[in-house]
Design a protein around this motif. Sequence first.
Motif, PDB file in Angstrom:
ATOM      1  N   ALA A 116       0.840  -1.196   0.000  1.00 53.94           N
ATOM      2  CA  ALA A 116       0.000   0.000   0.000  1.00 53.94           C
ATOM      3  C   ALA A 116       0.875   1.245   0.000  1.00 53.94           C
ATOM      4  O   ALA A 116       2.016   1.234   0.478  1.00 53.94           O
ATOM      5  N   PHE A 117       0.319   2.325  -0.546  1.00 55.90           N
ATOM      6  CA  PHE A 117       1.020   3.601  -0.629  1.00 55.90           C
ATOM      7  C   PHE A 117       0.133   4.697  -0.046  1.00 55.90           C
ATOM      8  O   PHE A 117      -1.081   4.701  -0.263  1.00 55.90           O
ATOM      9  N   ILE A 118       0.753   5.611   0.689  1.00 53.11           N
ATOM     10  CA  ILE A 118       0.041   6.794   1.185  1.00 53.11           C
ATOM     11  C   ILE A 118       0.661   8.003   0.479  1.00 53.11           C
ATOM     12  O   ILE A 118       1.803   8.362   0.753  1.00 53.11           O
ATOM     13  N   TYR A 119      -0.096   8.595  -0.434  1.00 48.95           N
ATOM     14  CA  TYR A 119       0.399   9.729  -1.224  1.00 48.95           C
ATOM     15  C   TYR A 119      -0.081  11.019  -0.550  1.00 48.95           C
ATOM     16  O   TYR A 119      -1.265  11.337  -0.552  1.00 48.95           O
ATOM     17  N   ILE A 120       0.861  11.770   0.045  1.00 44.82           N
ATOM     18  CA  ILE A 120       0.529  12.948   0.846  1.00 44.82           C
ATOM     19  C   ILE A 120       0.910  14.227   0.115  1.00 44.82           C
ATOM     20  O   ILE A 120       1.971  14.317  -0.510  1.00 44.82           O
ATOM     21  N   ARG A 121       0.056  15.190   0.195  1.00 41.71           N
ATOM     22  CA  ARG A 121       0.291  16.501  -0.414  1.00 41.71           C
ATOM     23  C   ARG A 121       1.657  17.059  -0.013  1.00 41.71           C
ATOM     24  O   ARG A 121       2.066  16.979   1.153  1.00 41.71           O
ATOM     25  N   GLY A 122       2.361  17.640  -0.959  1.00 49.52           N
ATOM     26  CA  GLY A 122       3.720  18.110  -0.732  1.00 49.52           C
ATOM     27  C   GLY A 122       3.855  19.126   0.383  1.00 49.52           C
ATOM     28  O   GLY A 122       4.877  19.170   1.080  1.00 49.52           O
ATOM     29  N   GLU A 123       2.818  19.960   0.557  1.00 52.54           N
ATOM     30  CA  GLU A 123       2.897  21.002   1.587  1.00 52.54           C
ATOM     31  C   GLU A 123       2.630  20.462   2.994  1.00 52.54           C
ATOM     32  O   GLU A 123       2.842  21.182   3.976  1.00 52.54           O
ATOM     33  N   TYR A 124       2.179  19.222   3.108  1.00 52.43           N
ATOM     34  CA  TYR A 124       1.829  18.659   4.411  1.00 52.43           C
ATOM     35  C   TYR A 124       3.048  18.011   5.068  1.00 52.43           C
ATOM     36  O   TYR A 124       3.106  16.806   5.297  1.00 52.43           O
ATOM     37  N   ALA A 125       4.019  18.838   5.434  1.00 48.88           N
ATOM     38  CA  ALA A 125       5.268  18.312   6.000  1.00 48.88           C
ATOM     39  C   ALA A 125       5.051  17.657   7.356  1.00 48.88           C
ATOM     40  O   ALA A 125       5.496  16.528   7.593  1.00 48.88           O
ATOM     41  N   LYS A 126       4.359  18.327   8.270  1.00 42.78           N
ATOM     42  CA  LYS A 126       4.140  17.764   9.603  1.00 42.78           C
ATOM     43  C   LYS A 126       3.257  16.511   9.544  1.00 42.78           C
ATOM     44  O   LYS A 126       3.600  15.483  10.154  1.00 42.78           O
ATOM     45  N   PRO A 127       2.120  16.546   8.832  1.00 43.68           N
ATOM     46  CA  PRO A 127       1.334  15.314   8.719  1.00 43.68           C
ATOM     47  C   PRO A 127       2.132  14.156   8.126  1.00 43.68           C
ATOM     48  O   PRO A 127       1.987  13.008   8.564  1.00 43.68           O
ATOM     49  N   ALA A 128       2.984  14.452   7.141  1.00 44.72           N
ATOM     50  CA  ALA A 128       3.790  13.394   6.522  1.00 44.72           C
ATOM     51  C   ALA A 128       4.757  12.779   7.529  1.00 44.72           C
ATOM     52  O   ALA A 128       4.946  11.556   7.562  1.00 44.72           O
ATOM     53  N   ARG A 129       5.362  13.622   8.360  1.00 43.04           N
ATOM     54  CA  ARG A 129       6.278  13.107   9.394  1.00 43.04           C
ATOM     55  C   ARG A 129       5.524  12.246  10.396  1.00 43.04           C
ATOM     56  O   ARG A 129       6.004  11.181  10.806  1.00 43.04           O
ATOM     57  N   ARG A 130       4.347  12.699  10.779  1.00 41.86           N
ATOM     58  CA  ARG A 130       3.539  11.948  11.741  1.00 41.86           C
ATOM     59  C   ARG A 130       3.160  10.575  11.165  1.00 41.86           C
ATOM     60  O   ARG A 130       3.212   9.562  11.856  1.00 41.86           O
ATOM     61  N   VAL A 131       2.748  10.557   9.907  1.00 42.57           N
ATOM     62  CA  VAL A 131       2.350   9.292   9.283  1.00 42.57           C
ATOM     63  C   VAL A 131       3.546   8.362   9.145  1.00 42.57           C
ATOM     64  O   VAL A 131       3.444   7.157   9.422  1.00 42.57           O
ATOM     65  N   GLN A 132       4.689   8.902   8.740  1.00 47.35           N
ATOM     66  CA  GLN A 132       5.886   8.075   8.602  1.00 47.35           C
ATOM     67  C   GLN A 132       6.285   7.476   9.954  1.00 47.35           C
ATOM     68  O   GLN A 132       6.626   6.291  10.047  1.00 47.35           O
ATOM     69  N   ASP A 133       6.213   8.289  11.006  1.00 44.61           N
ATOM     70  CA  ASP A 133       6.526   7.781  12.346  1.00 44.61           C
ATOM     71  C   ASP A 133       5.547   6.678  12.748  1.00 44.61           C
ATOM     72  O   ASP A 133       5.947   5.663  13.338  1.00 44.61           O
ATOM     73  N   ALA A 134       4.264   6.880  12.434  1.00 46.23           N
ATOM     74  CA  ALA A 134       3.246   5.892  12.789  1.00 46.23           C
ATOM     75  C   ALA A 134       3.463   4.583  12.039  1.00 46.23           C
ATOM     76  O   ALA A 134       3.300   3.494  12.601  1.00 46.23           O
ATOM     77  N   VAL A 135       3.850   4.681  10.775  1.00 47.29           N
ATOM     78  CA  VAL A 135       4.147   3.481   9.987  1.00 47.29           C
ATOM     79  C   VAL A 135       5.309   2.720  10.606  1.00 47.29           C
ATOM     80  O   VAL A 135       5.264   1.478  10.748  1.00 47.29           O
ATOM     81  N   GLU A 136       6.345   3.447  11.006  1.00 41.56           N
ATOM     82  CA  GLU A 136       7.503   2.793  11.625  1.00 41.56           C
ATOM     83  C   GLU A 136       7.124   2.143  12.949  1.00 41.56           C
ATOM     84  O   GLU A 136       7.606   1.047  13.275  1.00 41.56           O
ATOM     85  N   GLN A 137       6.257   2.796  13.730  1.00 42.02           N
ATOM     86  CA  GLN A 137       5.790   2.207  14.987  1.00 42.02           C
ATOM     87  C   GLN A 137       5.025   0.912  14.720  1.00 42.02           C
ATOM     88  O   GLN A 137       5.171  -0.079  15.451  1.00 42.02           O
ATOM     89  N   ALA A 138       4.202   0.914  13.666  1.00 43.67           N
ATOM     90  CA  ALA A 138       3.416  -0.278  13.323  1.00 43.67           C
ATOM     91  C   ALA A 138       4.323  -1.422  12.870  1.00 43.67           C
ATOM     92  O   ALA A 138       4.066  -2.592  13.188  1.00 43.67           O
ATOM     93  N   TYR A 139       5.398  -1.085  12.161  1.00 46.62           N
ATOM     94  CA  TYR A 139       6.371  -2.117  11.771  1.00 46.62           C
ATOM     95  C   TYR A 139       7.024  -2.736  13.005  1.00 46.62           C
ATOM     96  O   TYR A 139       7.198  -3.959  13.096  1.00 46.62           O
ATOM     97  N   GLU A 140       7.389  -1.877  13.963  1.00 46.08           N
ATOM     98  CA  GLU A 140       8.052  -2.366  15.172  1.00 46.08           C
ATOM     99  C   GLU A 140       7.156  -3.321  15.968  1.00 46.08           C
ATOM    100  O   GLU A 140       7.625  -4.278  16.600  1.00 46.08           O
ATOM    101  N   LYS A 141       5.859  -3.075  15.925  1.00 44.53           N
ATOM    102  CA  LYS A 141       4.904  -3.910  16.650  1.00 44.53           C
ATOM    103  C   LYS A 141       4.557  -5.193  15.897  1.00 44.53           C
ATOM    104  O   LYS A 141       3.890  -6.082  16.450  1.00 44.53           O
ATOM    105  N   GLY A 142       4.955  -5.284  14.650  1.00 45.85           N
ATOM    106  CA  GLY A 142       4.600  -6.443  13.845  1.00 45.85           C
ATOM    107  C   GLY A 142       3.249  -6.335  13.170  1.00 45.85           C
ATOM    108  O   GLY A 142       2.697  -7.335  12.687  1.00 45.85           O
ATOM    109  N   TYR A 143       2.710  -5.107  13.119  1.00 46.33           N
ATOM    110  CA  TYR A 143       1.412  -4.897  12.474  1.00 46.33           C
ATOM    111  C   TYR A 143       1.575  -4.641  10.977  1.00 46.33           C
ATOM    112  O   TYR A 143       0.607  -4.702  10.223  1.00 46.33           O
ATOM    113  N   LEU A 144       2.786  -4.323  10.575  1.00 41.34           N
ATOM    114  CA  LEU A 144       3.145  -4.181   9.164  1.00 41.34           C
ATOM    115  C   LEU A 144       4.407  -4.996   8.924  1.00 41.34           C
ATOM    116  O   LEU A 144       5.172  -5.269   9.847  1.00 41.34           O
TER     117      LEU A 144
END
Length: 413
Positions: free
Chosen positions: A110-138
């Motif tokens: 899956a891909f999450i395509y985020i608007r270029g100007e959404y720097a903070k939301p993009a960082r938050r989503v990337q961090d959340a994805v990494e957290q989910a990987y660490e938990k074994g959910y991804l």
Amino acid sequence: MRENPENSHLIDVYEKNNGYSAARKVFKENNPGDVIEEIKTSNIRGRGGAGFPTGVKWGFLAEDEERYLVINADESEPGTFKDRILLERDPHQLIEGIIVTSFASNISKAFIYIRGEYAKPARRVQDAVEQAYEKGYLGKNIFDSGKDLDVVVHLGAGAYICGEETALLNSLEGRRGEPRLKPPYFPAVKGLYNKPTLVNNVETISSVPWIINNSGKDYAKLGVEGSTGTRIFSLSGHVNNPGNFEIEMGCSFGEVIDNFGNGIKENKSVKAYIPGGASAPWFTGEQLDIKMTIDDVANAGSMLGSGAVVVMDEDTNLVLAAKSIVSFFAHESCGQCTPCREGTGWLYKILSNIVSGRGSTNDLEQLDRIASQIEGHCICALGDAAAMPVRSFLNNFWQEFEYYVDNKESMVK
């Protein structure tokens, strides 16, 4: 209500509030067909603008060993800011929705395509994805199910046209962000890398965990027939309390402006309002009793679109407002098809003449002719997005435009 809304983007906080229970439930209790049927039962319709039934859309996905899910987070419609808050404050709800959707549709990337100007939301989503990987959910063998799922966060370059699903796919592939012809490039058949692809909006997929945890029937009880569930509306303009408000669909625009927006500033009256983002035809202040449903708004001649309600009071100069909107679409046209590339520029030039006191009655007629030649003659809806509002404000506010033409009054200071 979250226990700690300041940290709602963290996985531990999300899990304390029943987070990822829907994902566990589908792997333990359901098969893919059950999940799709639950979404169909909910009657949820896409929250990105088109309003297509989500469950039906999932069912269109062509058979192939490779399939993709793409989340459209390119929220660039003027007046819209709901997905931004979901990405920034509740990214794990989106990730859980992605997991459930991928399970239902047999998708492993899956891909999450985020608007270029959404720097903070993009960082938050990337961090959340990494957290989910660490938990074994991804990753590999998620939730010990034997299923794999990888999620890629991709930041766009800030082009409005990439909100159109096929232009988004081109951009994601590293191509110029231009819409594809349909047919043959229906994403469900020939999407990302010419493989079957689901493209869904952030709010749509974020609603999936609730539906799975509570049932499609319970979701369908919310709202009204044809527009079930809740929806987040971005309310802005001359209201006392602008913001995002999640409401059951079916109340009127006037009720939302009064009850959530706390009325109009300085107790002024509503002159006009946009019901669904800048690309939607305008309504007048006499049309506040229209219900906020996809069908009611469509029957009244506009569209609920992205759910952005922009309110203009009695002192608003609608000619300047019209010029501002058309200027945006003329600038954002990708230039691929002639009616949009040339027509939006002509609309802007004519409105600029009127604003500068150099307009004529013929210019008003020309605006309507050009808009009618754009509408329905372009590869995607961007041309329509410029043309439909022009025709609506000419129909509803002709006298105001005529005033500036007759008096040769310049609004340029």
